[in-house]
Design a protein around this motif. Structure first.
Motif, PDB file in Angstrom:
ATOM      1  N   SER A  12      25.581   6.350   1.739  1.00 41.07           N
ATOM      2  CA  SER A  12      26.664   6.038   2.660  1.00 41.07           C
ATOM      3  C   SER A  12      27.137   4.609   2.528  1.00 41.07           C
ATOM      4  N   LYS A  18      17.760   9.949   0.938  1.00 42.83           N
ATOM      5  CA  LYS A  18      17.694  10.672   2.207  1.00 42.83           C
ATOM      6  C   LYS A  18      17.387   9.737   3.365  1.00 42.83           C
ATOM      7  N   VAL A  19      16.485   8.817   3.111  1.00 45.02           N
ATOM      8  CA  VAL A  19      16.044   7.963   4.210  1.00 45.02           C
ATOM      9  C   VAL A  19      16.927   6.736   4.338  1.00 45.02           C
ATOM     10  N   GLY A  20      17.310   6.179   3.196  1.00 45.93           N
ATOM     11  CA  GLY A  20      18.083   4.951   3.231  1.00 45.93           C
ATOM     12  C   GLY A  20      19.564   5.231   3.273  1.00 45.93           C
ATOM     13  N   ASN A  21      20.329   4.162   3.177  1.00 47.51           N
ATOM     14  CA  ASN A  21      21.768   4.320   3.288  1.00 47.51           C
ATOM     15  C   ASN A  21      22.452   4.159   1.939  1.00 47.51           C
ATOM     16  N   SER A  60       5.226   6.844   1.965  1.00 47.48           N
ATOM     17  CA  SER A  60       6.366   6.738   2.881  1.00 47.48           C
ATOM     18  C   SER A  60       7.117   8.057   2.964  1.00 47.48           C
ATOM     19  N   MET A  61       7.359   8.662   1.796  1.00 50.31           N
ATOM     20  CA  MET A  61       8.141   9.899   1.792  1.00 50.31           C
ATOM     21  C   MET A  61       7.417  11.014   2.540  1.00 50.31           C
ATOM     22  N   ILE A 112      13.669  -0.647   1.771  1.00 52.73           N
ATOM     23  CA  ILE A 112      12.955   0.101   0.736  1.00 52.73           C
ATOM     24  C   ILE A 112      12.523  -0.822  -0.402  1.00 52.73           C
ATOM     25  N   MET A 120      18.603   7.706  10.954  1.00 55.79           N
ATOM     26  CA  MET A 120      17.722   7.060   9.985  1.00 55.79           C
ATOM     27  C   MET A 120      18.541   6.448   8.862  1.00 55.79           C
ATOM     28  N   GLN A 121      19.455   7.216   8.312  1.00 53.75           N
ATOM     29  CA  GLN A 121      20.229   6.716   7.197  1.00 53.75           C
ATOM     30  C   GLN A 121      21.093   5.541   7.586  1.00 53.75           C
ATOM     31  N   ALA A 122      21.525   5.515   8.843  1.00 57.74           N
ATOM     32  CA  ALA A 122      22.374   4.406   9.273  1.00 57.74           C
ATOM     33  C   ALA A 122      21.583   3.120   9.425  1.00 57.74           C
ATOM     34  N   ALA A 170       9.772  10.432  -5.154  1.00 61.35           N
ATOM     35  CA  ALA A 170       9.611   9.889  -3.804  1.00 61.35           C
ATOM     36  C   ALA A 170      10.530   8.692  -3.590  1.00 61.35           C
ATOM     37  N   LEU A 219      13.456   8.535  -0.930  1.00 56.39           N
ATOM     38  CA  LEU A 219      13.538   7.494   0.082  1.00 56.39           C
ATOM     39  C   LEU A 219      14.910   6.827   0.051  1.00 56.39           C
ATOM     40  N   TRP A 278      18.161  12.582  10.843  1.00 56.02           N
ATOM     41  CA  TRP A 278      18.452  12.019   9.529  1.00 56.02           C
ATOM     42  C   TRP A 278      19.594  11.015   9.575  1.00 56.02           C
ATOM     43  N   VAL A 281      18.283   2.419   7.937  1.00 61.43           N
ATOM     44  CA  VAL A 281      17.344   1.998   6.903  1.00 61.43           C
ATOM     45  C   VAL A 281      18.147   1.507   5.715  1.00 61.43           C
ATOM     46  N   ASP A 282      18.017   0.244   5.409  1.00 59.47           N
ATOM     47  CA  ASP A 282      18.801  -0.335   4.318  1.00 59.47           C
ATOM     48  C   ASP A 282      17.995  -0.296   3.022  1.00 59.47           C
ATOM     49  N   VAL A 283      18.642   0.156   1.968  1.00 59.17           N
ATOM     50  CA  VAL A 283      17.907   0.259   0.705  1.00 59.17           C
ATOM     51  C   VAL A 283      17.379  -1.089   0.267  1.00 59.17           C
ATOM     52  N   ARG A 284      18.253  -2.117   0.368  1.00 58.73           N
ATOM     53  CA  ARG A 284      17.822  -3.414  -0.141  1.00 58.73           C
ATOM     54  C   ARG A 284      16.792  -4.064   0.770  1.00 58.73           C
ATOM     55  N   VAL A 296       7.435  10.384   6.256  1.00 57.47           N
ATOM     56  CA  VAL A 296       8.712  10.733   6.900  1.00 57.47           C
ATOM     57  C   VAL A 296       8.790  12.248   7.107  1.00 57.47           C
ATOM     58  N   VAL A 305       8.371   2.698   5.843  1.00 53.65           N
ATOM     59  CA  VAL A 305       8.909   2.051   4.652  1.00 53.65           C
ATOM     60  C   VAL A 305       8.604   0.560   4.651  1.00 53.65           C
TER      61      VAL A 305
END
Lengths: 270, 270, 192
Positions: free
Chosen positions: C33, C27-30, A173-174, A209, A199-201, C20, C24, A196, A203-206, A177, A106
């Motif tokens: 949560s 599923k991949v990011g937070n 990226s998708m 991504i 990863m979710q914990a 996608a 991302l 998963w 990877v920050d969206v802001r 993964v 990402v």
């Protein structure tokens, strides 16, 4: 003694003059490229009013690149999974494989590798097409019919590239993964949930991504405008066009890598 | 020749880097004439055409079309002037991505005021004018023969019923039958459209057949001018050599150099 | 290539891209949560915040209940004032402890809230009075060295004193233990 001295001075001054000339040429070209960029933006109205022009180019640059992007992403993701697991399990952190794969893709590999592949596939196609149109006087014919070739030919391709790149990078990226997941969970046996959730914990969206999307947009602008400029500026001969396509790949790649460093340094400070 | 000339070039001087291509060139074209521009390869005839079209700016001098100075009028007037011009490029310059129909329809569609019905009628009309059938309209330029390419390009050039039609080497590389067809077309189109035609060529025989007035361009200026009959009987050595295709004359075939015997034996004096 | 086919494929392309991106993000990011809805602000003063940064998590019992909003310096009391935003759903009593912990051995620092026992709860704008500073590595090391030094010194002193005044070794030992115990509370509970 004097003779050797003057010969040396002559040679050095010639070398310096050569370097100076080449530098000036490069700077001049950059200026011409920037000029084309501004003209493209200026005449972009038509690309949106007659959107089917841009759509056609999105097909040729984006959709046609799908295969290479998806296949490459798959393999890159799988290799990341393998290599990452190989190293992580030495420190007993093999469950962090999801984080490693996701963050690498990402933040960096997604935008950068996609841009390099894009420059190679779509960039060269654009350069060759525009170069050929110039060689066969199609651009002159258009100008002569009071049709602005920049508005009609260059600008739609520019916006198509800018639209396609982030989409391709996100897909890269998708799929990457998923490739990493395939290697890590069913094949190696890392825990599905841990993969998963870790990863979710992390990877920050802001921060991750969105930054990746910004990077791919910048790379899209850079690669497309370089491809367009090289084609537009190519000498109207067969060798001219072929050299132009090579230059597109080389200059695009170097620019993407350089911009990546600059952007990353900005983003990490935040 | 009292009426205002359709095309007027005054004191044209063009420089490409270090080379001086045109030196104080003057010529005029009147309404309804078919004018030929003859000269050896590289004498700058094609450059003259481009300057008349506004695709290239001369270093000095004035170009007037329909009485308007090409380089001092505003963009709207320039566009209006361009709509009244039609040009047949040397290799056709058809848009390789579009079909024959779309190529001819291109200038019509750019007007943006005709609906598809009208466009279809006009395209078929123009195809008929260049003696091609509607069956050809769905072909792509790559599928056409050389003569057909030129005719389709001609149909596109006259799509908007221009006042001036320019031809860049229209006879180059055609078989005798196609040449006859093109000659006929140039004459008939000129009369049917009430237009003025300018032909740039180095094909003396064909040009003399259809032109009303001919200019000879050599050494960057007009070396000779007149009706074909006058020029055939001219005693000017340059004209004589060109018209009768003589090997040696003012335009040297044998460049000044050592005789080959001297060159073989490496004698250094000239 | 006619128009409709192009349009179809471009539509598919854009749809894939959007899918996608969404994949991302979710599923991949937070994104899923990280949903903190309405929050209320509370402030806490620390003598040393160590490496605490804005937007660091605020956890209680290991669960993220809020984020650090703002860090300011109070030039009158010479301490750091940290403003934290806590999710509305969670209430904390007025005598809650706010400690600065480190995630992992060398990881990021975060605020841990330990609930006290009071009836009244913290409201928007309240101040947490019980705080514990961050562990600063240098201070830890210097204390460790000081301990080591004071361990060897009192022993030799005790020997001299014993022979001089007859003070028992036990007294020296117990005083050492007390200072040792006090030090462990100073350093605070271990993370987690």
């Amino acid at each position: 003694m004097h003779i050797i001295h003057s010969i040396l001075v002559g040679k050095i001054s010639r070398l310096l003059r050569n370097i100076g000339r080449r530098m000036i040429e490069r700077i001049w070209r950059m200026g011409a490229g920037a000029r084309l960029f501004f003209l493209t933006i200026l005449y972009s109205g038509e690309s949106f009013r007659r959107f089917h022009l841009t759509l056609r180019e999105v097909y040729f640059t984006g959709v046609m690149s799908l295969l290479i992007i998806i296949v490459s992403a798959f393999f890159v993701g799988m290799v990341l999974g393998l290599q990452g697991y190989n190293t992580l399990q030495k420190y007993g952190s093999s469950e962090a494989i999801g984080v490693l794969v996701a963050l690498s893709l990402v933040r960096e590999l997604g935008p950068v590798v996609t841009a390099l592949l894009f420059a190679g596939r779509a960039g060269t196609a654009i350069t060759a097409e525009i170069g050929l149109m110039k060689t066969t006087e199609q651009l002159s014919a258009m100008e002569m019919m009071a049709v602005n070739p920049i508005a009609r030919v260059i600008a739609p391709r520019f916006w198509a590239g800018v639209i396609s790149m982030p989409i391709l990078a996100a897909l890269f990226s998708m799929v990457g993964v998923l490739g990493g997941y395939l290697v890590a969970v069913p094949i190696i046996g890392v825990d599905d949930g841990a993969f998963w959730s870790q990863m979710q914990a992390n990877v920050d969206v802001r921060d991750d991504i969105v930054n990746g999307v910004i990077k791919s947009l910048v790379f899209g602008v850079a690669c497309t405008i370089i491809a367009l400029f090289e084609g537009f500026d190519a000498p109207p001969t067969a060798e001219g066009v072929s050299h132009a396509t090579t230059r597109t790949v080389v200059i695009s790649s170097l620019t993407v890598l350089g911009l990546d460093f600059v952007l990353t340094s900005f983003m990490i400070v935040v | 020749m009292s009426a205002m000339p359709v095309v007027e070039l005054q004191g044209i001087s063009t420089r490409f880097g270090q080379t001086l291509v045109h030196r104080d060139l003057n010529l005029r074209v009147d309404q309804g004439q078919i004018v030929g521009l003859l000269g050896e390869s590289g004498s700058g005839k094609t450059t003259l055409l481009r300057e008349m079209l506004g695709l290239w700016k001369p270093s000095a001098g004035r170009i007037r079309l329909f009485g308007f100075d090409l380089h001092t009028t505003g963009i709207d007037e320039q566009r209006a002037i361009h709509r009244r011009l039609g040009m047949l490029f040397q290799h056709g310059a058809l848009f390789s991505a579009l079909s024959v129909f779309d190529n001819i329809a291109f200038p019509l569609r750019e007007l943006k005021c005709l609906d598809e019905d009208w466009i279809r009628r006009l395209v078929l009309l123009k195809l008929d004018m260049v003696e091609m059938t509607p069956a050809h309209s769905s072909l792509m330029p790559a599928e056409l023969s050389g003569g057909m390419v030129k005719r389709v390009a001609l149909a596109r050039a006259v799509a908007l019923d221009p006042n001036i039609i320019m031809y860049d080497e229209p006879f180059a590389g055609l078989d005798p039958i196609s040449m006859g067809v093109i000659c006929d077309l140039i004459r008939s189109l000129n009369d049917a459209l009430g237009a003025t035609s300018i032909i740039v060529s180095h094909d003396v025989k064909e040009t003399f057949l259809i032109a009303d007035y001919v200019y000879f361009v050599a050494d960057g200026e007009v070396a000779a001018e007149g009706t074909p009959q006058d020029l055939m009987q001219s005693t000017l050595p340059f004209v004589h050599q060109f018209v009768h295709g003589e090997k040696d004359g003012p335009v040297p075939f044998h460049y000044p150099a050592l005789s080959y015997q001297d060159e073989l034996l490496k004698r250094t004096s000239l | 290539m006619d128009r409709t086919t192009i349009d179809l494929w471009v539509g598919v392309f854009v749809a894939l891209g959007v899918a996608a991106l969404l994949g991302l993000a979710m599923k991949v990011g937070n994104l899923t949560s990280n949903k903190i809805g309405e929050t209320y602000s509370v402030s806490a003063a620390f003598e040393n915040i160590g490496g605490l940064k804005p937007n660091a998590p605020v956890k209680s019992a290991g669960v993220v209940v809020g984020r650090v909003a703002d860090i300011k310096f109070d030039s009158k009391a010479y301490e750091a004032v940290v403003t934290i935003k806590i999710d509305e759903r969670y209430e904390f009593p007025k005598d809650t402890f706010a400690n600065i912990y480190t995630a992992g051995l060398l990881g990021e620092q975060y605020i841990g809230l330990e609930a006290g026992g009071e009836e009244d709860v913290l409201k928007n704008g309240d101040k947490i009075t019980q705080t514990q500073d961050a562990v600063v590595l240098e201070k830890m090391i210097s204390q460790f060295l000081y301990n080591k030094a004071s361990e060897t010194k009192p022993e030799s002193e005790a020997k001299a004193e014993e022979s001089a005044t007859g003070t028992s070794k036990e007294d020296v030992k117990s005083s050492k233990e007390k200072s040792g115990a006090a030090k462990s509370t100073e350093l605070g509970d271990p993370p987690f």
